[in-house]
Enzyme design. Structure first.
Site, PDB file in Angstrom:
ATOM      1  N   CYS A  77     -35.145   7.239  13.270  1.00  8.83           N
ATOM      2  CA  CYS A  77     -36.576   6.921  13.288  1.00  8.83           C
ATOM      3  C   CYS A  77     -37.269   7.637  14.456  1.00  8.83           C
ATOM      4  CB  CYS A  77     -36.780   5.409  13.302  1.00  8.83           C
ATOM      5  SG  CYS A  77     -38.477   4.909  12.864  1.00  8.83           S
ATOM      6  N   HIS A 179     -34.034   4.049   8.395  1.00 11.62           N
ATOM      7  CA  HIS A 179     -33.104   3.239   9.185  1.00 11.62           C
ATOM      8  C   HIS A 179     -31.827   3.017   8.373  1.00 11.62           C
ATOM      9  CE1 HIS A 179     -35.737   2.016  12.529  1.00 11.62           C
ATOM     10  NE2 HIS A 179     -36.711   2.172  11.632  1.00 11.62           N
ATOM     11  N   GLU A 181     -29.184   1.610   9.310  1.00  9.32           N
ATOM     12  CA  GLU A 181     -28.643   0.286   9.645  1.00  9.32           C
ATOM     13  C   GLU A 181     -29.345  -0.827   8.875  1.00  9.32           C
ATOM     14  OE1 GLU A 181     -32.158   0.591  12.428  1.00  9.32           O
ATOM     15  OE2 GLU A 181     -30.764   1.981  11.453  1.00  9.32           O
TER      16      GLU A 181
END
Length: 197
Positions: A77, A179, A181
């Site tokens: 990001c 993202h 994650e």
């Protein structure tokens, strides 16, 4: 495997640390130059505003260190955006790793009725390189108001009013605007691929 998540006060570091843990690895949070330099894999996260994040990097000397790293580095990001030449956000000079500028959705975007920031799931496509080994196009989670245009370092594309870089790679440096994650099993597979590049 020694994995370091750069902790410079501008990252969603805990969610990344948990994502790495789910893959069966431990990651260390650090802003120590020697620890970062000696890591096998480095994750450079970022959430927040570009100019203040870059100020924190300069204060810690990490702005000089990061471009010199030889091991695989993954910017996520804002981390990816800071690895570009510069950003319209706060008129920020970046680390200059990726030869592209970061601009804001809106004036440059043909579709001006876009909601900004872009928040939610979007499909990535035209995947290239080790980061996407064994993967096909799928949906990832994004939340951002600024984007990197398509360029020679683009290794994945997504669309929001126009096509832009969902991921970048140059040499040992990787970046994702999304993202991983927070992108479910698909994001976990991308992180796992990074750990094995």
């Amino acid at each position: 495997m020694k994995i370091v998540i750069i902790n410079y006060g501008a990252g969603n570091i805990q969610s990344i640390k948990f994502a790495i843990k789910r893959l069966g690895y431990d990651a260390v949070l650090s802003n120590a130059v020697d620890e970062i330099r000696n890591a096998e894999k480095i994750i450079f996260p970022g959430v927040g505003e570009a100019s203040s994040a870059m100020k924190k990097l300069r204060e810690s000397g990490l702005d000089k260190l990061i471009p010199t790293l030889k091991q695989p580095v993954l910017g996520i990001c804002l981390g990816m955006q800071l690895m570009c030449n510069g950003s319209e956000e706060g008129n920020t000079k970046g680390l200059g790793i990726f030869d592209v500028d970061v601009v804001k959705f809106g004036p440059h975007t043909p579709e001006r009725s876009l909601k900004i920031p872009q928040i939610g799931w979007n499909k990535i496509y035209d995947l290239k390189g080790d980061l996407f080994q064994g993967l096909t196009e799928d949906y990832v989670y994004l939340v951002h108001s600024f984007y990197a245009s398509l360029c020679g370092d683009t290794i994945a594309i997504t669309d929001y009013g126009l096509p832009y870089s969902a991921a970048l790679q140059k040499d040992n440096f990787y970046g994702t605007q999304f993202h991983p994650e927070k992108s479910g099993e698909y994001g976990s597979a991308i992180l796992e691929n990074f750990l094995w590049v």
